[in-house]
Design a protein around this motif. Structure first.
Motif, PDB file in Angstrom:
ATOM      1  N   THR A  19      11.204 -31.830 -53.275  1.00  0.00           N
ATOM      2  CA  THR A  19      10.748 -32.200 -51.940  1.00  0.00           C
ATOM      3  C   THR A  19       9.932 -33.490 -52.009  1.00  0.00           C
ATOM      4  O   THR A  19       8.871 -33.594 -51.434  1.00  0.00           O
ATOM      5  N   THR A  20      10.448 -34.462 -52.698  1.00  0.00           N
ATOM      6  CA  THR A  20       9.695 -35.679 -52.961  1.00  0.00           C
ATOM      7  C   THR A  20       9.420 -36.521 -51.717  1.00  0.00           C
ATOM      8  O   THR A  20       8.593 -37.414 -51.763  1.00  0.00           O
ATOM      9  N   THR A  21      10.071 -36.237 -50.611  1.00  0.00           N
ATOM     10  CA  THR A  21       9.817 -37.031 -49.414  1.00  0.00           C
ATOM     11  C   THR A  21       8.774 -36.394 -48.502  1.00  0.00           C
ATOM     12  O   THR A  21       8.498 -36.917 -47.442  1.00  0.00           O
ATOM     13  N   LEU A  22       8.179 -35.306 -48.939  1.00  0.00           N
ATOM     14  CA  LEU A  22       7.200 -34.629 -48.100  1.00  0.00           C
ATOM     15  C   LEU A  22       5.860 -35.344 -48.162  1.00  0.00           C
ATOM     16  O   LEU A  22       5.572 -36.059 -49.107  1.00  0.00           O
ATOM     17  N   PRO A  23       4.989 -35.101 -47.175  1.00  0.00           N
ATOM     18  CA  PRO A  23       3.808 -35.929 -47.007  1.00  0.00           C
ATOM     19  C   PRO A  23       2.713 -35.809 -48.056  1.00  0.00           C
ATOM     20  O   PRO A  23       2.117 -36.788 -48.422  1.00  0.00           O
ATOM     21  N   PHE A  24       2.384 -34.648 -48.543  1.00  0.00           N
ATOM     22  CA  PHE A  24       1.213 -34.524 -49.397  1.00  0.00           C
ATOM     23  C   PHE A  24       1.622 -34.436 -50.843  1.00  0.00           C
ATOM     24  O   PHE A  24       1.938 -33.381 -51.356  1.00  0.00           O
ATOM     25  N   THR A  25       1.654 -35.590 -51.519  1.00  0.00           N
ATOM     26  CA  THR A  25       1.985 -35.621 -52.939  1.00  0.00           C
ATOM     27  C   THR A  25       0.785 -36.128 -53.713  1.00  0.00           C
ATOM     28  O   THR A  25      -0.060 -36.842 -53.180  1.00  0.00           O
ATOM     29  N   LEU A  26       0.727 -35.757 -54.952  1.00  0.00           N
ATOM     30  CA  LEU A  26      -0.363 -36.176 -55.809  1.00  0.00           C
ATOM     31  C   LEU A  26       0.244 -36.571 -57.141  1.00  0.00           C
ATOM     32  O   LEU A  26       0.837 -35.746 -57.813  1.00  0.00           O
ATOM     33  N   PRO A  34       6.839 -37.231 -58.788  1.00  0.00           N
ATOM     34  CA  PRO A  34       5.832 -37.006 -57.757  1.00  0.00           C
ATOM     35  C   PRO A  34       5.714 -35.518 -57.460  1.00  0.00           C
ATOM     36  O   PRO A  34       6.710 -34.855 -57.202  1.00  0.00           O
ATOM     37  N   ALA A  35       4.515 -35.017 -57.537  1.00  0.00           N
ATOM     38  CA  ALA A  35       4.265 -33.593 -57.359  1.00  0.00           C
ATOM     39  C   ALA A  35       3.913 -33.306 -55.899  1.00  0.00           C
ATOM     40  O   ALA A  35       3.029 -33.925 -55.351  1.00  0.00           O
ATOM     41  N   ALA A 104       2.601 -24.319 -51.400  1.00  0.00           N
ATOM     42  CA  ALA A 104       1.923 -24.861 -52.583  1.00  0.00           C
ATOM     43  C   ALA A 104       2.979 -25.026 -53.679  1.00  0.00           C
ATOM     44  O   ALA A 104       3.098 -24.217 -54.601  1.00  0.00           O
ATOM     45  N   MET A 105       3.762 -26.070 -53.567  1.00  0.00           N
ATOM     46  CA  MET A 105       4.983 -26.227 -54.354  1.00  0.00           C
ATOM     47  C   MET A 105       4.734 -26.420 -55.848  1.00  0.00           C
ATOM     48  O   MET A 105       5.401 -25.807 -56.672  1.00  0.00           O
ATOM     49  N   CYS A 106       3.811 -27.283 -56.208  1.00  0.00           N
ATOM     50  CA  CYS A 106       3.537 -27.514 -57.629  1.00  0.00           C
ATOM     51  C   CYS A 106       2.997 -26.238 -58.263  1.00  0.00           C
ATOM     52  O   CYS A 106       3.459 -25.825 -59.322  1.00  0.00           O
ATOM     53  N   LEU A 107       2.047 -25.600 -57.611  1.00  0.00           N
ATOM     54  CA  LEU A 107       1.476 -24.356 -58.108  1.00  0.00           C
ATOM     55  C   LEU A 107       2.565 -23.302 -58.273  1.00  0.00           C
ATOM     56  O   LEU A 107       2.644 -22.628 -59.303  1.00  0.00           O
ATOM     57  N   GLY A 108       3.416 -23.167 -57.276  1.00  0.00           N
ATOM     58  CA  GLY A 108       4.506 -22.206 -57.345  1.00  0.00           C
ATOM     59  C   GLY A 108       5.476 -22.521 -58.471  1.00  0.00           C
ATOM     60  O   GLY A 108       5.950 -21.617 -59.172  1.00  0.00           O
ATOM     61  N   ALA A 109       5.779 -23.800 -58.660  1.00  0.00           N
ATOM     62  CA  ALA A 109       6.708 -24.200 -59.726  1.00  0.00           C
ATOM     63  C   ALA A 109       6.122 -23.903 -61.104  1.00  0.00           C
ATOM     64  O   ALA A 109       6.834 -23.440 -61.998  1.00  0.00           O
ATOM     65  N   LEU A 110       4.827 -24.139 -61.279  1.00  0.00           N
ATOM     66  CA  LEU A 110       4.189 -23.847 -62.564  1.00  0.00           C
ATOM     67  C   LEU A 110       4.162 -22.346 -62.837  1.00  0.00           C
ATOM     68  O   LEU A 110       4.411 -21.901 -63.954  1.00  0.00           O
ATOM     69  N   ALA A 111       3.855 -21.547 -61.813  1.00  0.00           N
ATOM     70  CA  ALA A 111       3.851 -20.093 -61.977  1.00  0.00           C
ATOM     71  C   ALA A 111       5.265 -19.582 -62.264  1.00  0.00           C
ATOM     72  O   ALA A 111       5.457 -18.697 -63.096  1.00  0.00           O
ATOM     73  N   LEU A 112       6.252 -20.159 -61.594  1.00  0.00           N
ATOM     74  CA  LEU A 112       7.648 -19.792 -61.822  1.00  0.00           C
ATOM     75  C   LEU A 112       8.055 -20.095 -63.263  1.00  0.00           C
ATOM     76  O   LEU A 112       8.670 -19.260 -63.936  1.00  0.00           O
ATOM     77  N   ALA A 135      -3.507 -27.125 -60.778  1.00  0.00           N
ATOM     78  CA  ALA A 135      -2.664 -27.147 -59.576  1.00  0.00           C
ATOM     79  C   ALA A 135      -3.343 -26.416 -58.434  1.00  0.00           C
ATOM     80  O   ALA A 135      -3.260 -26.847 -57.278  1.00  0.00           O
ATOM     81  N   TRP A 136      -4.033 -25.311 -58.745  1.00  0.00           N
ATOM     82  CA  TRP A 136      -4.774 -24.591 -57.699  1.00  0.00           C
ATOM     83  C   TRP A 136      -5.906 -25.469 -57.154  1.00  0.00           C
ATOM     84  O   TRP A 136      -6.141 -25.518 -55.943  1.00  0.00           O
ATOM     85  N   ALA A 137      -6.598 -26.195 -58.026  1.00  0.00           N
ATOM     86  CA  ALA A 137      -7.646 -27.117 -57.563  1.00  0.00           C
ATOM     87  C   ALA A 137      -7.053 -28.176 -56.638  1.00  0.00           C
ATOM     88  O   ALA A 137      -7.666 -28.542 -55.625  1.00  0.00           O
ATOM     89  N   ASP A 138      -5.855 -28.651 -56.957  1.00  0.00           N
ATOM     90  CA  ASP A 138      -5.179 -29.629 -56.095  1.00  0.00           C
ATOM     91  C   ASP A 138      -4.868 -29.037 -54.721  1.00  0.00           C
ATOM     92  O   ASP A 138      -5.021 -29.705 -53.694  1.00  0.00           O
ATOM     93  N   VAL A 139      -4.419 -27.784 -54.687  1.00  0.00           N
ATOM     94  CA  VAL A 139      -4.099 -27.126 -53.411  1.00  0.00           C
ATOM     95  C   VAL A 139      -5.367 -26.955 -52.587  1.00  0.00           C
ATOM     96  O   VAL A 139      -5.381 -27.239 -51.378  1.00  0.00           O
ATOM     97  N   ARG A 140      -6.428 -26.495 -53.208  1.00  0.00           N
ATOM     98  CA  ARG A 140      -7.709 -26.344 -52.496  1.00  0.00           C
ATOM     99  C   ARG A 140      -8.132 -27.676 -51.875  1.00  0.00           C
ATOM    100  O   ARG A 140      -8.548 -27.734 -50.727  1.00  0.00           O
ATOM    101  N   GLN A 141      -8.004 -28.742 -52.668  1.00  0.00           N
ATOM    102  CA  GLN A 141      -8.382 -30.069 -52.169  1.00  0.00           C
ATOM    103  C   GLN A 141      -7.472 -30.499 -51.024  1.00  0.00           C
ATOM    104  O   GLN A 141      -7.916 -31.108 -50.055  1.00  0.00           O
ATOM    105  N   ALA A 142      -6.194 -30.176 -51.108  1.00  0.00           N
ATOM    106  CA  ALA A 142      -5.256 -30.517 -50.038  1.00  0.00           C
ATOM    107  C   ALA A 142      -5.636 -29.801 -48.740  1.00  0.00           C
ATOM    108  O   ALA A 142      -5.561 -30.401 -47.657  1.00  0.00           O
ATOM    109  N   PHE A 143      -6.038 -28.537 -48.831  1.00  0.00           N
ATOM    110  CA  PHE A 143      -6.483 -27.818 -47.635  1.00  0.00           C
ATOM    111  C   PHE A 143      -7.670 -28.534 -46.990  1.00  0.00           C
ATOM    112  O   PHE A 143      -7.745 -28.648 -45.768  1.00  0.00           O
ATOM    113  N   LEU A 144      -8.580 -29.022 -47.821  1.00  0.00           N
ATOM    114  CA  LEU A 144      -9.738 -29.762 -47.310  1.00  0.00           C
ATOM    115  C   LEU A 144      -9.314 -31.112 -46.727  1.00  0.00           C
ATOM    116  O   LEU A 144      -9.701 -31.471 -45.619  1.00  0.00           O
ATOM    117  N   ASP A 145      -8.509 -31.857 -47.485  1.00  0.00           N
ATOM    118  CA  ASP A 145      -8.075 -33.189 -47.055  1.00  0.00           C
ATOM    119  C   ASP A 145      -7.283 -33.147 -45.751  1.00  0.00           C
ATOM    120  O   ASP A 145      -7.384 -34.054 -44.934  1.00  0.00           O
TER     121      ASP A 145
END
Length: 163
Positions: A19-26, A34-35, A104-112, A135-145
């Motif tokens: 999903t590389t064209t989606l808005p929130f990548t890090l 791109p994650a 939470a795609m990156c987190l899900g991919a790592l858990a998978l 990856a969880w820290a990134d998701v938390r930050q994305a919720f804030l951002d």
């Protein structure tokens, strides 16, 4: 036969997660660039949310997700410290589904990936636990951002975990 079916599932998941064209990548995240840290399209399409950031059900879902994921990541770290494959397996099995369902795609991919490694008998690698925590820290930050949760709301949810 089982090995082949795992490869087919992993291949289809890779395509689904591209999903590389989606808005929130890090680009400095635990996943390969791109994650996609947070796929807002998935999150906003959840039942009851209907593309509305102010939907009451969104706050409830985020609260449940943050509480459960924070608890699971903590337990996962403990599982790695103790070398407890069974606990790690239970946690990653749940984490992959809930993370992907919440966008939470990156987190899900790592858990998978970790779940598949465990099922294949690959030795534990503490770097996998660290990558999931990052990856969880990134998701938390994305919720804030994204303004989906305020720092006070996030802190309150995480403080209630110990209760």
């Amino acid at each position: 036969m089982l090995d082949n079916s795992v490869e087919v599932v992993m291949e289809s998941r890779k395509k689904m997660l591209d999903t590389t064209t989606l808005p929130f990548t890090l680009h400095n995240s635990a996943c390969e660039p791109p994650a996609v840290v947070l796929d807002l399209a998935v999150l906003m399409s959840l039942p009851g949310v209907s593309q509305r950031r102010d939907a009451p059900v969104l706050k409830r879902l985020l609260g449940i997700f943050v509480g459960e994921m924070s608890r699971s990541v903590g337990l996962l770290q403990g599982g790695f410290a103790q070398g407890d494959r069974e606990q790690i397996g239970r946690l990653t099995h749940r984490m992959k589904s809930s993370a992907l369902a919440m966008g939470a795609m990156c987190l899900g991919a790592l858990a998978l990936r970790l779940d598949a490694h465990l099922k294949a008998g690959v030795p534990l690698d503490p770097a996998d636990g660290s990558a999931i925590a990052a990856a969880w820290a990134d998701v938390r930050q994305a919720f804030l951002d994204e303004g989906l949760l305020s720092p006070d709301e996030l802190g309150s949810i995480e403080a209630s975990i110990g209760s």
